[in-house]
Scaffold this motif. Structure first.
Motif, PDB file in Angstrom:
ATOM      1  N   GLU A 147       0.826  -1.208   0.000  1.00 52.73           N
ATOM      2  CA  GLU A 147       0.000   0.000   0.000  1.00 52.73           C
ATOM      3  C   GLU A 147       0.858   1.255   0.000  1.00 52.73           C
ATOM      4  O   GLU A 147       0.524   2.249  -0.673  1.00 52.73           O
ATOM      5  CB  GLU A 147      -0.930  -0.023   1.212  1.00 52.73           C
ATOM      6  CG  GLU A 147      -2.037  -1.062   1.119  1.00 52.73           C
ATOM      7  CD  GLU A 147      -2.795  -1.243   2.427  1.00 52.73           C
ATOM      8  OE1 GLU A 147      -4.009  -1.487   2.371  1.00 52.73           O
ATOM      9  OE2 GLU A 147      -2.155  -1.147   3.502  1.00 52.73           O
ATOM     10  N   VAL A 148       1.944   1.240   0.734  1.00 51.03           N
ATOM     11  CA  VAL A 148       2.850   2.393   0.714  1.00 51.03           C
ATOM     12  C   VAL A 148       3.402   2.603  -0.684  1.00 51.03           C
ATOM     13  O   VAL A 148       3.438   3.725  -1.204  1.00 51.03           O
ATOM     14  CB  VAL A 148       3.998   2.212   1.735  1.00 51.03           C
ATOM     15  CG1 VAL A 148       5.051   3.306   1.562  1.00 51.03           C
ATOM     16  CG2 VAL A 148       3.463   2.216   3.156  1.00 51.03           C
ATOM     17  N   SER A 202       1.363   6.982  -6.859  1.00 47.87           N
ATOM     18  CA  SER A 202       0.360   8.006  -7.122  1.00 47.87           C
ATOM     19  C   SER A 202       0.888   9.391  -6.763  1.00 47.87           C
ATOM     20  O   SER A 202       0.701  10.360  -7.503  1.00 47.87           O
ATOM     21  CB  SER A 202      -0.909   7.721  -6.314  1.00 47.87           C
ATOM     22  OG  SER A 202      -1.521   6.520  -6.727  1.00 47.87           O
ATOM     23  N   GLY A 203       1.557   9.474  -5.607  1.00 46.09           N
ATOM     24  CA  GLY A 203       2.093  10.754  -5.172  1.00 46.09           C
ATOM     25  C   GLY A 203       3.156  11.290  -6.115  1.00 46.09           C
ATOM     26  O   GLY A 203       3.206  12.493  -6.392  1.00 46.09           O
ATOM     27  N   ALA A 204       4.010  10.406  -6.614  1.00 42.52           N
ATOM     28  CA  ALA A 204       5.064  10.833  -7.545  1.00 42.52           C
ATOM     29  C   ALA A 204       4.461  11.373  -8.829  1.00 42.52           C
ATOM     30  O   ALA A 204       4.919  12.395  -9.369  1.00 42.52           O
ATOM     31  CB  ALA A 204       5.993   9.662  -7.843  1.00 42.52           C
ATOM     32  N   ALA A 205       3.413  10.700  -9.338  1.00 44.45           N
ATOM     33  CA  ALA A 205       2.754  11.175 -10.558  1.00 44.45           C
ATOM     34  C   ALA A 205       2.136  12.554 -10.341  1.00 44.45           C
ATOM     35  O   ALA A 205       2.202  13.429 -11.211  1.00 44.45           O
ATOM     36  CB  ALA A 205       1.691  10.171 -10.989  1.00 44.45           C
ATOM     37  N   ALA A 206       1.541  12.758  -9.163  1.00 43.92           N
ATOM     38  CA  ALA A 206       0.927  14.044  -8.860  1.00 43.92           C
ATOM     39  C   ALA A 206       1.975  15.149  -8.733  1.00 43.92           C
ATOM     40  O   ALA A 206       1.750  16.285  -9.160  1.00 43.92           O
ATOM     41  CB  ALA A 206       0.110  13.938  -7.571  1.00 43.92           C
ATOM     42  N   SER A 243      -3.429  10.385  -2.181  1.00 36.63           N
ATOM     43  CA  SER A 243      -2.445   9.369  -2.582  1.00 36.63           C
ATOM     44  C   SER A 243      -3.033   7.962  -2.578  1.00 36.63           C
ATOM     45  O   SER A 243      -2.453   7.049  -3.176  1.00 36.63           O
ATOM     46  CB  SER A 243      -1.226   9.418  -1.652  1.00 36.63           C
ATOM     47  OG  SER A 243      -1.540   8.912  -0.351  1.00 36.63           O
ATOM     48  N   ALA A 244      -4.178   7.780  -1.915  1.00 36.19           N
ATOM     49  CA  ALA A 244      -4.821   6.465  -1.885  1.00 36.19           C
ATOM     50  C   ALA A 244      -5.520   6.142  -3.197  1.00 36.19           C
ATOM     51  O   ALA A 244      -5.848   4.980  -3.464  1.00 36.19           O
ATOM     52  CB  ALA A 244      -5.821   6.397  -0.733  1.00 36.19           C
ATOM     53  N   THR A 245      -5.735   7.169  -4.018  1.00 35.87           N
ATOM     54  CA  THR A 245      -6.400   6.982  -5.311  1.00 35.87           C
ATOM     55  C   THR A 245      -5.373   7.068  -6.422  1.00 35.87           C
ATOM     56  O   THR A 245      -4.722   8.108  -6.583  1.00 35.87           O
ATOM     57  CB  THR A 245      -7.475   8.059  -5.533  1.00 35.87           C
ATOM     58  OG1 THR A 245      -8.408   8.025  -4.459  1.00 35.87           O
ATOM     59  CG2 THR A 245      -8.194   7.820  -6.858  1.00 35.87           C
ATOM     60  N   GLY A 252      -3.487   7.026 -15.395  1.00 35.21           N
ATOM     61  CA  GLY A 252      -2.308   6.761 -16.212  1.00 35.21           C
ATOM     62  C   GLY A 252      -1.104   6.307 -15.425  1.00 35.21           C
ATOM     63  O   GLY A 252      -0.078   5.943 -16.006  1.00 35.21           O
ATOM     64  N   ALA A 253      -1.209   6.324 -14.065  1.00 29.02           N
ATOM     65  CA  ALA A 253      -0.080   5.889 -13.233  1.00 29.02           C
ATOM     66  C   ALA A 253      -0.277   4.437 -12.825  1.00 29.02           C
ATOM     67  O   ALA A 253      -1.345   4.051 -12.351  1.00 29.02           O
ATOM     68  CB  ALA A 253       0.031   6.765 -11.994  1.00 29.02           C
ATOM     69  N   ASP A 254       0.733   3.619 -13.019  1.00 26.96           N
ATOM     70  CA  ASP A 254       0.690   2.211 -12.642  1.00 26.96           C
ATOM     71  C   ASP A 254       1.128   2.072 -11.193  1.00 26.96           C
ATOM     72  O   ASP A 254       2.262   2.395 -10.851  1.00 26.96           O
ATOM     73  CB  ASP A 254       1.623   1.404 -13.553  1.00 26.96           C
ATOM     74  CG  ASP A 254       1.647  -0.077 -13.199  1.00 26.96           C
ATOM     75  OD1 ASP A 254       0.899  -0.475 -12.281  1.00 26.96           O
ATOM     76  OD2 ASP A 254       2.417  -0.822 -13.829  1.00 26.96           O
TER      77      ASP A 254
END
Length: 512
Positions: free
Chosen positions: A32-33, A39-43, A129-131, A135-137
């Motif tokens: 999960e981390v 997700s956080g990196a993509a954002a 970040s939980a979502t 486009g991010a794997d």
């Protein structure tokens, strides 16, 4: 290799093991981390930010943000949330186009800085970040090849206790070298858990995230330290490892009041960040008789720990009647693998065993670099710590204090720590700080500012005689001043320059 690879390796090895939080519910697994970091990196990339700033207390959001920034190839700068609004805004302004992530309590404090890429609450950022970002794997490689291992990973402002705060550059290569040199991969048992009380803006707050997740140890946080709450959490979460600064251990020992700690699962107490009073350490060793103690000495510029006094060293010294062995309780231990130490005199010449000088260090984890100022490493890669030190015949390093703090009395160099160690063992004293004040005759005179235990009384002559009976006469304080409290940073560093101001203010109020 970047620090994001450390998490990628851990995610692959541990999967569903709880990484952050309570095992009994609400904790995040390594998988999960990793998903949240992706997700956080993509954002972060989408925001166009050149830096990530974090203003907040400890909690699971910080490790996710730390690795997300690393995976995005963007440096992160955790700031001291205890600073004033003007100080925080000033530091953010120095960091250019930054995405500022701040706890809700600090959003208004840090708002209004021009040129930032965005401002978001920690709570909203962590929830988002939980979502997975479109486009991010979530199972992507967290260590993308376009991130340079020699790029800046973390920017930390120095505490500014002796000069204006500087921005220390810690590159991925520095931090990875520190982790690989001090921790074995997958070395933690599944039930192992560490309780982290040091704040994110301290280098130990960075180091504990990297080393413990890499080793497979669950991380629990105590956002705001309080001794009884710390003891309760150690017991309820069956904590096996802790990291404390000395002022925190002082409060724990005081709270225990001479009683055993009753923490059967606690195997290791690591302490560092400032000098540990000898009598506090001895009381703690007695309160936690089955726990291994580790003194970790390091600096922001060295990516955290560079010397360790391990559990066996503590036990041997505590049990020994040999004064030389017993004295090791006051040492920083020995250098960690990959780090070299050298003690030099004022002319830069290495000195022999037992001779005092200044500590220089060298190794891959040593940065010694400041943004906007460049590197202070010498031609051979040695970093001047500005700490006074000496090494005994068995290679144990003793830190005598900052070179700026040295008292020069009648041409003799005197380390305040030498006098503080003696006065700190006086049964009536709770705290002590020694510094040099200008003197027309001697150049400087020795001033000891002391704090009495509640209900105790003492005279100046009593304390001066106590020091004279244990040290040379030249080490006897010329003045002893009684204060109600000494000033410290939140991470336990004595603000020695403020002690002199407190003494002066007290003298002025008495004389008026």
């Amino acid at each position: 290799m970047t620090i994001a690879m450390l998490l990628d390796m851990a995610r692959g090895a541990y999967g569903d093991r709880v990484a952050l939080g309570s095992r009994s519910g609400g904790g995040l697994s390594y998988e999960e981390v990793g998903s949240r970091v992706a997700s956080g990196a993509a954002a972060i990339r989408e925001s166009g930010a050149e830096r990530v700033v974090f203003v907040g207390v400890n909690g699971p959001a910080f490790p996710v943000l730390l690795f997300a920034a690393a995976s995005a190839g963007v440096p992160i700068a955790p700031l001291n949330y205890r600073l004033s609004a003007d100080q925080l805004r000033g530091q953010i302004a120095q960091l250019g186009r930054a995405l500022v992530v701040a706890d809700t309590a600090y959003l208004d404090t840090v708002s209004g800085v021009e040129g930032v890429a965005g401002l978001v609450s920690t709570e909203d950022w962590f929830a988002a970040s939980a979502t997975p970002v479109e486009g991010a794997d979530p199972f992507t490689d967290l260590d993308p090849p376009d991130v340079d291992p020699d790029a800046t990973a973390v920017l930390l402002f120095t505490s500014g206790t002796t000069s204006a705060p500087k921005r220390v550059i810690l590159r991925h290569s520095n931090l990875v070298s520190y982790v690989l040199g001090t921790v074995d991969f997958a070395s933690a048992e599944e039930d192992d858990a560490i309780l982290v009380s040091v704040p994110p803006y301290h280098v130990a707050g960075i180091g504990t995230v990297l080393t413990n997740l890499y080793s497979g140890r669950r991380i629990c946080y105590l956002p705001n330290f309080e001794a009884q709450a710390w003891l309760d959490l150690v017991r309820s979460e069956q904590i096996t490892n802790v990291m404390l600064v000395p002022t925190m251990l002082v409060r724990v020992v005081e709270t225990l009041g001479g009683k055993p700690a009753d923490a059967p699962h606690l195997r290791s107490i690591a302490y560092g960040g400032a000098r540990m009073p000898g009598k506090v350490l001895e009381a703690a060793l007695g309160a936690f008789p089955e726990t291994g103690f580790v003194n970790a000495y390091g600096l922001t510029e060295t990516s955290s720990t560079i010397a360790v006094l391990g559990p066996d060293d503590h036990r041997e010294a505590f049990a020994s009647d040999d004064p030389a062995v017993r004295a090791r309780l006051g040492s920083a231990g020995r250098p960690v693998p990959g780090v070299e130490f050298e003690i030099r005199d004022d002319a830069g010449t290495p000195v022999g065993v037992g001779e005092p000088g200044l500590l220089w260090v060298r190794g891959e984890q040593v940065s010694g670099e400041y943004e906007g100022l460049g590197s202070v490493l010498d031609a051979e890669g040695w970093f001047p710590t500005k700490d006074g030190a000496f090494v005994d015949a068995d290679g144990y390093v003793f830190i005598t204090g900052r070179s700026d703090d040295t008292i020069i009395r009648g041409g003799e160099n005197i380390a305040p720590a030498e006098i503080e160690d003696v006065l700190g063992r006086h049964e009536k004293l709770r705290d002590v700080a020694v510094y040099g004040a200008p003197d027309d005759t001697w150049g400087q005179r020795i001033v000891a500012a002391v704090v009495l235990h509640d209900g105790e009384t003492a005279t100046v002559d009593e304390l001066r005689d106590y020091v004279r009976g244990k040290l040379r006469g030249s080490r006897t304080p010329d003045e002893v001043v009684f204060l109600g409290e000494l000033p410290y940073t939140p991470t336990g560093k004595l603000l020695r320059n403020q002690v002199a101001a407190l003494v002066a203010d007290q003298a002025e109020s008495v004389g008026s």
